[in-house]
Design a protein around this motif. Sequence first.
Motif, PDB file in Angstrom:
ATOM      1  N   THR A  93       0.858  -1.182   0.000  1.00 46.09           N
ATOM      2  CA  THR A  93       0.000   0.000   0.000  1.00 46.09           C
ATOM      3  C   THR A  93       0.893   1.230   0.000  1.00 46.09           C
ATOM      4  O   THR A  93       2.040   1.191   0.450  1.00 46.09           O
ATOM      5  N   GLU A  94       0.365   2.318  -0.493  1.00 43.95           N
ATOM      6  CA  GLU A  94       1.065   3.595  -0.590  1.00 43.95           C
ATOM      7  C   GLU A  94       2.410   3.469  -1.303  1.00 43.95           C
ATOM      8  O   GLU A  94       3.383   4.111  -0.946  1.00 43.95           O
ATOM      9  N   ALA A  95       2.456   2.632  -2.328  1.00 44.75           N
ATOM     10  CA  ALA A  95       3.656   2.522  -3.152  1.00 44.75           C
ATOM     11  C   ALA A  95       3.666   3.681  -4.147  1.00 44.75           C
ATOM     12  O   ALA A  95       2.620   4.193  -4.537  1.00 44.75           O
ATOM     13  N   ARG A  96       4.873   4.101  -4.547  1.00 41.95           N
ATOM     14  CA  ARG A  96       5.008   5.226  -5.473  1.00 41.95           C
ATOM     15  C   ARG A  96       5.858   4.821  -6.658  1.00 41.95           C
ATOM     16  O   ARG A  96       6.818   4.076  -6.518  1.00 41.95           O
ATOM     17  N   ALA A  97       5.491   5.351  -7.803  1.00 41.60           N
ATOM     18  CA  ALA A  97       6.293   5.167  -9.014  1.00 41.60           C
ATOM     19  C   ALA A  97       6.295   6.488  -9.768  1.00 41.60           C
ATOM     20  O   ALA A  97       5.259   7.138  -9.908  1.00 41.60           O
ATOM     21  N   THR A  98       7.475   6.859 -10.263  1.00 42.22           N
ATOM     22  CA  THR A  98       7.623   8.100 -11.009  1.00 42.22           C
ATOM     23  C   THR A  98       8.061   7.765 -12.426  1.00 42.22           C
ATOM     24  O   THR A  98       8.960   6.944 -12.625  1.00 42.22           O
ATOM     25  N   GLY A  99       7.420   8.390 -13.376  1.00 41.16           N
ATOM     26  CA  GLY A  99       7.781   8.130 -14.761  1.00 41.16           C
ATOM     27  C   GLY A  99       6.910   8.887 -15.720  1.00 41.16           C
ATOM     28  O   GLY A  99       6.253   9.874 -15.363  1.00 41.16           O
ATOM     29  N   TYR A 100       6.889   8.414 -16.961  1.00 39.16           N
ATOM     30  CA  TYR A 100       6.179   9.071 -18.046  1.00 39.16           C
ATOM     31  C   TYR A 100       5.054   8.153 -18.533  1.00 39.16           C
ATOM     32  O   TYR A 100       5.281   6.987 -18.835  1.00 39.16           O
ATOM     33  N   ILE A 101       3.866   8.703 -18.615  1.00 34.67           N
ATOM     34  CA  ILE A 101       2.699   7.941 -19.054  1.00 34.67           C
ATOM     35  C   ILE A 101       2.773   7.775 -20.571  1.00 34.67           C
ATOM     36  O   ILE A 101       2.892   8.759 -21.310  1.00 34.67           O
ATOM     37  N   THR A 102       2.735   6.528 -21.027  1.00 35.79           N
ATOM     38  CA  THR A 102       2.787   6.274 -22.467  1.00 35.79           C
ATOM     39  C   THR A 102       1.412   5.995 -23.050  1.00 35.79           C
ATOM     40  O   THR A 102       1.171   6.323 -24.209  1.00 35.79           O
ATOM     41  N   GLU A 115      -6.795   1.263 -18.204  1.00 40.64           N
ATOM     42  CA  GLU A 115      -5.468   0.671 -18.008  1.00 40.64           C
ATOM     43  C   GLU A 115      -4.430   1.683 -18.491  1.00 40.64           C
ATOM     44  O   GLU A 115      -4.612   2.318 -19.538  1.00 40.64           O
ATOM     45  N   ALA A 116      -3.358   1.830 -17.717  1.00 33.76           N
ATOM     46  CA  ALA A 116      -2.304   2.789 -18.068  1.00 33.76           C
ATOM     47  C   ALA A 116      -0.955   2.083 -18.095  1.00 33.76           C
ATOM     48  O   ALA A 116      -0.723   1.118 -17.366  1.00 33.76           O
ATOM     49  N   GLU A 117      -0.080   2.579 -18.958  1.00 31.67           N
ATOM     50  CA  GLU A 117       1.304   2.104 -19.019  1.00 31.67           C
ATOM     51  C   GLU A 117       2.218   3.289 -18.753  1.00 31.67           C
ATOM     52  O   GLU A 117       1.972   4.393 -19.239  1.00 31.67           O
ATOM     53  N   MET A 118       3.275   3.021 -17.990  1.00 26.62           N
ATOM     54  CA  MET A 118       4.209   4.071 -17.628  1.00 26.62           C
ATOM     55  C   MET A 118       5.634   3.536 -17.725  1.00 26.62           C
ATOM     56  O   MET A 118       5.925   2.430 -17.255  1.00 26.62           O
ATOM     57  N   ILE A 119       6.503   4.334 -18.330  1.00 25.11           N
ATOM     58  CA  ILE A 119       7.931   4.017 -18.323  1.00 25.11           C
ATOM     59  C   ILE A 119       8.522   4.746 -17.129  1.00 25.11           C
ATOM     60  O   ILE A 119       8.426   5.980 -17.035  1.00 25.11           O
ATOM     61  N   THR A 120       9.108   4.001 -16.219  1.00 26.70           N
ATOM     62  CA  THR A 120       9.631   4.613 -14.994  1.00 26.70           C
ATOM     63  C   THR A 120      10.957   5.312 -15.272  1.00 26.70           C
ATOM     64  O   THR A 120      11.696   4.953 -16.195  1.00 26.70           O
ATOM     65  N   ASN A 132      13.331  -2.970 -19.339  1.00 23.62           N
ATOM     66  CA  ASN A 132      12.143  -3.654 -18.807  1.00 23.62           C
ATOM     67  C   ASN A 132      10.905  -3.125 -19.500  1.00 23.62           C
ATOM     68  O   ASN A 132      10.870  -1.988 -19.968  1.00 23.62           O
ATOM     69  N   ARG A 133       9.903  -3.932 -19.519  1.00 20.99           N
ATOM     70  CA  ARG A 133       8.620  -3.496 -20.076  1.00 20.99           C
ATOM     71  C   ARG A 133       8.052  -2.385 -19.206  1.00 20.99           C
ATOM     72  O   ARG A 133       8.356  -2.291 -18.020  1.00 20.99           O
ATOM     73  N   PRO A 134       7.189  -1.560 -19.779  1.00 21.38           N
ATOM     74  CA  PRO A 134       6.588  -0.494 -18.969  1.00 21.38           C
ATOM     75  C   PRO A 134       5.700  -1.078 -17.865  1.00 21.38           C
ATOM     76  O   PRO A 134       5.150  -2.171 -17.998  1.00 21.38           O
ATOM     77  N   MET A 135       5.580  -0.338 -16.787  1.00 22.37           N
ATOM     78  CA  MET A 135       4.690  -0.745 -15.692  1.00 22.37           C
ATOM     79  C   MET A 135       3.253  -0.534 -16.146  1.00 22.37           C
ATOM     80  O   MET A 135       2.940   0.454 -16.801  1.00 22.37           O
ATOM     81  N   THR A 136       2.389  -1.455 -15.794  1.00 26.08           N
ATOM     82  CA  THR A 136       0.971  -1.313 -16.119  1.00 26.08           C
ATOM     83  C   THR A 136       0.189  -1.084 -14.838  1.00 26.08           C
ATOM     84  O   THR A 136       0.527  -1.629 -13.779  1.00 26.08           O
ATOM     85  N   PHE A 137      -0.827  -0.279 -14.956  1.00 24.50           N
ATOM     86  CA  PHE A 137      -1.678   0.061 -13.826  1.00 24.50           C
ATOM     87  C   PHE A 137      -3.133  -0.028 -14.247  1.00 24.50           C
ATOM     88  O   PHE A 137      -3.477   0.255 -15.389  1.00 24.50           O
TER      89      PHE A 137
END
Length: 185
Positions: A93-102, A115-120, A132-137
Amino acid sequence: MNENEEKEGLDLDGQEHAITETTPTADNSETVRHSEGPVIDFCKSEDSSAKPSTTANPRPRHRGRRFLTILIFIAIAVGGVAFYIQFLNPYATEARATGYITSVEKRGIFFKTYEAEMITEDSLTDTAGVYNRPMTFSIPSDSIARILQDMQGSRQSVTVLFERYNATLPWRGNSKNVITGIIDR
């Protein structure tokens, strides 16, 4: 005992009455006849058409049925706890990720979720590591999805708060990571 002996006795309400007892013979069983009450048959005969007596011992309870009931109750309780831990309780919980939304898109056949993808930023700054592949949310709220769609392709980094679950649920989204908030930079 002689056949057809008469005795005096007290009824349950304290009144006296005559009791006739007979001994068993080939064509009748041992019976006790009250002068005013019903016939009570103490011996079971094969050709007896009389209704079973209400004073007979009740059927013994089956211990196996009680054990099976307890076992089913325990299995349901364990299954409920396992379902809660696996699907409903986030382990991060309360995890953070910083990056650019693709990309931000609405997906699904029955349950439409964003659904969102972000390159950290970590994967962009690490030149020695393997890409690595982009993070998905998954995004549960429409307002957060609209904000992220506006930030998509703007070359502006964003920090998102998210929760990570052990497994996905169709109405929660296609990803184990679920965005709960946005922190602008």
